[in-house]
Structure formats: C-alpha cells, structure tokens
Design a protein around this motif. Structure first.
Motif, PDB file in Angstrom:
ATOM      1  N   TYR A   4       6.062 -17.152  55.386  1.00 41.32           N
ATOM      2  CA  TYR A   4       6.709 -16.653  54.168  1.00 41.32           C
ATOM      3  C   TYR A   4       7.973 -15.869  54.515  1.00 41.32           C
ATOM      4  O   TYR A   4       9.001 -15.991  53.841  1.00 41.32           O
ATOM      5  CB  TYR A   4       5.737 -15.769  53.386  1.00 41.32           C
ATOM      6  N   ASP A   5       7.889 -15.052  55.572  1.00 45.72           N
ATOM      7  CA  ASP A   5       9.061 -14.272  55.999  1.00 45.72           C
ATOM      8  C   ASP A   5      10.134 -15.166  56.611  1.00 45.72           C
ATOM      9  O   ASP A   5      11.332 -14.961  56.371  1.00 45.72           O
ATOM     10  CB  ASP A   5       8.635 -13.206  57.008  1.00 45.72           C
ATOM     11  N   LYS A  45      12.189 -16.890  53.950  1.00 40.12           N
ATOM     12  CA  LYS A  45      13.198 -16.023  53.339  1.00 40.12           C
ATOM     13  C   LYS A  45      14.375 -15.811  54.283  1.00 40.12           C
ATOM     14  O   LYS A  45      15.535 -15.872  53.867  1.00 40.12           O
ATOM     15  CB  LYS A  45      12.577 -14.680  52.957  1.00 40.12           C
ATOM     16  N   ASP A 103       3.078 -17.467  44.650  1.00 38.01           N
ATOM     17  CA  ASP A 103       3.667 -16.129  44.680  1.00 38.01           C
ATOM     18  C   ASP A 103       5.033 -16.181  44.001  1.00 38.01           C
ATOM     19  O   ASP A 103       6.039 -16.557  44.612  1.00 38.01           O
ATOM     20  CB  ASP A 103       3.799 -15.672  46.138  1.00 38.01           C
ATOM     21  N   TRP A 126       7.863 -14.077  45.603  1.00 32.85           N
ATOM     22  CA  TRP A 126       8.426 -14.714  46.805  1.00 32.85           C
ATOM     23  C   TRP A 126       9.394 -15.825  46.417  1.00 32.85           C
ATOM     24  O   TRP A 126      10.472 -15.958  47.010  1.00 32.85           O
ATOM     25  CB  TRP A 126       7.271 -15.251  47.648  1.00 32.85           C
ATOM     26  N   GLU A 135      12.670 -14.351  45.259  1.00 32.97           N
ATOM     27  CA  GLU A 135      13.456 -13.859  46.387  1.00 32.97           C
ATOM     28  C   GLU A 135      14.080 -15.018  47.164  1.00 32.97           C
ATOM     29  O   GLU A 135      15.234 -14.925  47.604  1.00 32.97           O
ATOM     30  CB  GLU A 135      12.592 -13.002  47.309  1.00 32.97           C
TER      31      GLU A 135
END
Length: 423
Positions: free
Chosen positions: A118-119, A122, A154, A157, A160
């Motif tokens: 997930y990170d 991004k 999410d 998320w 973002e």
C-alpha cells in the motif's frame, strides 16, 4: 487494514499457493533424490564460468545506462553481486520516484497480507499505469452469487493514490463460483456481470482484474469444448459490459504448460478472440519451480517460449496485441529445502534476514538469468534460495521491451525498495 481471507476452495488453494507465503512443511526427500538435486544445483547453479559473467556484463551494461543511470553509477546491477551490497543498498531508492523508465503498461498487485505494498503504491504511483489491490471474490451462495470483499476496500488510500498520480485502480476479482453452474446458466452469468459492474460504479473503480481461468482449469471444465466456449464468451461479455461503462478490464492468464497446447491452456486463438474486450492480459510467468522440483522462479528461456507460443515470432508480432500482454515479474522468491527441513516462498524481508544471517556467496545462473545462494539451517539441512535481483529484473524488463509488451508485478509489497528504480 483488511483481514486476510482464510477459507478457500481446493481449486482456490492451489492457485493462491503462488501468491501467499507457504507455511506448510515440505516432505522429506529420499536420499537418492536429494543427491540428484544437489548434483543438479552444483552443476547448473554453482559451477558457473567467470567468462559467462563477463559476457553478461558486456552484453547488458549499455542497456543499464539507458534504463537507470543512478543505479549504473553505483555499479550494483551486475551478475557478481555481493550479499553486503544488497544489504547496504536495497533501501536506497532514488528520491525522484516519479520518473518512469518503462514505457509500456505496468500493472502492480497489492495484497492485504503484505501491507508494505500500500505504501509502495503511493510512493511510486507515477511508475504504474494500473494498480490492482487483491480485494474481491465472487462466490456461489445457495442458488445465487455473492461478491465478497468490499470490507477490504480502503477509500482513503484510493483518494490519496489519485492525488499523487494517474494510475488506474482495478481491484482483482477471483471467480470462485462453481463454474458448471455459472457458465451453463444465463441468468447467473448476467448476475455475475451486474454484480461486478455495479460494484465498480458504486466504489468508483476504474475497472477490474479478473482471475478465473486457473480455477476453471482446476475444476476440469475447460476440457469440455462447449464449456470452454461458454467460458470465453463470459469473459468477453464481462469485458464489453465494463467498456460500455468506460471502464477497463484485465484478465489473468497462465502460461501454456507445453509446446503442444492442451484444451485447458490459454492459447493464441483465445488471445485474439478476446483482444477487443480485454485491455490487458496478466501473464503469470513465474512459479516455474516448486518444492517438489526446486529451481529458478522464471527461467528466461521458458519466458521466451511462452511469449512465442502466445504471440508468434518477435520479428513479426502484432504490436497492438502484444502491448496488451503483461509479462509477469515476481517480486517474491523461494527458499527451497533440498535435503529436508522447512522452506517456502519468501518476501524481501525474509531474504534480507537470510543474507544477514548466513552471509552467502551469490551465484549467477546464466541459463535462467537468476541469482541463487545455498545455505544450511540449524539442523544442517541444505537450502537453495532464489530471489530477484536488480540484474534478473532488468533482463526481464529488457526482454519485455524487445517484445513490445507490458509487465505485471506480483506483488509490490514483497520486493526491495530499489527494485522500483528500474520501472
């Protein structure tokens, strides 16, 4: 964070084994087979001529300059990599995370059970054209169907992601519904399509990635010519329905298992039949080896054979069709126990721990285009570890570029940070 799903059908468990870390214990090998395996590893993966390494460095160094100058300047994209170089450099990705080096489509999978993905999605949003979080399952429920997985989604998320780049969000949907029932009943097929399209509209997704072919093969329905036609027709109808809503549709396909295509194989005729209804074919060119037959994750010659079976000669390929094929690249590896003991799939974190503990010598296998190292565990059982390196990934990217195809990565939560500098 979403919870990892636990209950699976037998066909699902078989397919998901490549995606999730294998926590089961492998069978103890017989002495003769152990000696044979060790001999194979020594011959093909350890006794590697230094000349072969030099040839690879000369052949690919100029491509490294074009692909990623910063990594080239560090001198860490090479066959004779030292374990300490990996430990020192793996987290030092370029600060400029927005520059793309690969011009064709890049699909990246993200799984709830490896939250690092997930990170990474991004941080490196601009390097991907499509992101596929592994969220949904379409299942049989009584005489009907149910789409499970919204609790995984999410929205924060997603918002973002969209504020940071233009990568499209296409969650993966695994078709677990009983195929004989689904494919034979028009009302159920229509229901399945409506469930998926409605979910995409409600959640404002850009489309989906569907995985069903391996399930259908596991259930044996693709051996029946009529059922096989209905299966292809269903995929086509779903793609057309999504296109009507200005959404994209990608389909997961496995590599043919031999040069002689079988009924259950997804072949070149299937590719052509679906080309107008599918925006991308996520080709699973990994998991070539397993615990019973240890070896490389995705040998280059096998990849080349697979692409030739699907697309024909690289010198006379249909460029529009080829661009829709997404070569599978694994960001995970395998720790094979070749003389008893525990072993299984490994992530980048596991790999770094093994390097730190055993301080091994990495060897380059010219034939497969992969690095390998061997070690003995606390019980003196011998292990062979295959995990991607900058060099092995670069070779696959260059091969994909030569074919004019995209790539699909399983999955970005399992890789090392500096892998993204190659994309």
């Amino acid at each position: 964070m979403a919870r990892r799903r636990e209950k699976r059908s037998p066909a699902t468990e078989s397919s998901e084994r490549r995606h999730k870390r294998d926590e089961s214990k492998p069978r103890d090998g017989e002495p003769d087979s152990d000696r044979r395996l060790i001999t194979i590893f020594v011959v093909f993966f350890i006794v590697i001529p230094a000349v072969s390494m030099a040839v690879y460095k000369v052949k690919f160094d100029h491509r490294v300059i074009e692909t990623e100058p910063s990594l080239r300047q560090k001198g860490i994209i090479k066959t004779d990599i030292h374990f300490q170089e990996i430990l020192t450099e793996h987290s030092k990705a370029s600060e400029n995370s927005s520059v793309r080096h690969y011009d064709y489509p890049v699909l990246a999978y993200i799984t709830p059970w490896n939250s690092k993905g997930y990170d990474m999605a991004k941080m490196y949003n601009s390097k991907f054209t499509h992101l596929s979080p592994v969220w949904y399952d379409l299942k049989s429920q009584g005489n009907g169907l149910v789409l499970e997985g919204r609790h995984n989604a999410d929205k924060g998320w997603i918002q973002e992601l969209r504020s940071r780049g233009n990568a499209m969000i296409l969650p993966r949907v695994v078709l677990e519904a009983v195929p004989e029932t689904l494919l034979r009943k028009k009302k159920l097929r229509t229901k399945a399509i409506n469930l998926i399209v409605t979910e995409c509209k409600d959640m404002e997704f850009d489309g989906i990635v569907l995985e069903s072919w391996s399930r259908w093969a596991g259930y044996g329905v693709l051996h029946d010519p009529d059922m096989r036609k209905m299966a292809l027709q269903f995929v086509k109808q779903l793609g057309d329905a999504l296109h009507d809503q200005h959404m994209q549709f990608m389909y997961v396909i496995g590599p043919p298992r031999s040069e002689q295509l079988q009924m259950y194989d997804f072949g070149p005729d299937d590719l052509k039949f679906l080309r107008d209804s599918v925006d991308g074919f996520s080709l699973m060119t990994y998991d070539f080896s397993n615990a019973q037959n240890p070896g490389p994750n995705a040998p280059l010659k096998w990849i080349e054979l697979t692409l030739k079976l699907l697309l024909g000669s690289s010198n006379n390929v249909d460029s529009n069709l080829a661009r829709k094929v997404l070569l599978g690249i694994n960001f995970y590896g395998n720790d094979f126990a070749i003389s008893g003991g525990d072993g299984g799939a490994i992530t980048g974190r596991d790999y770094l721990a093994l390097l730190q503990k055993h301080k091994p010598t990495l060897h380059w296998d010219k034939e497969s285009g992969e690095h390998i190292f061997m070690y003995r565990d606390h019980k003196n059982n011998k292990h062979a570890v295959f995990y991607p390196t900058l060099m092995s990934i670069l070779l696959r990217l260059e091969n994909a570029r030569l074919w004019g195809i995209g790539i699909s990565i399983w999955e970005i939560g399992q890789g090392l940070d500096y892998f993204f500098d190659l994309l």
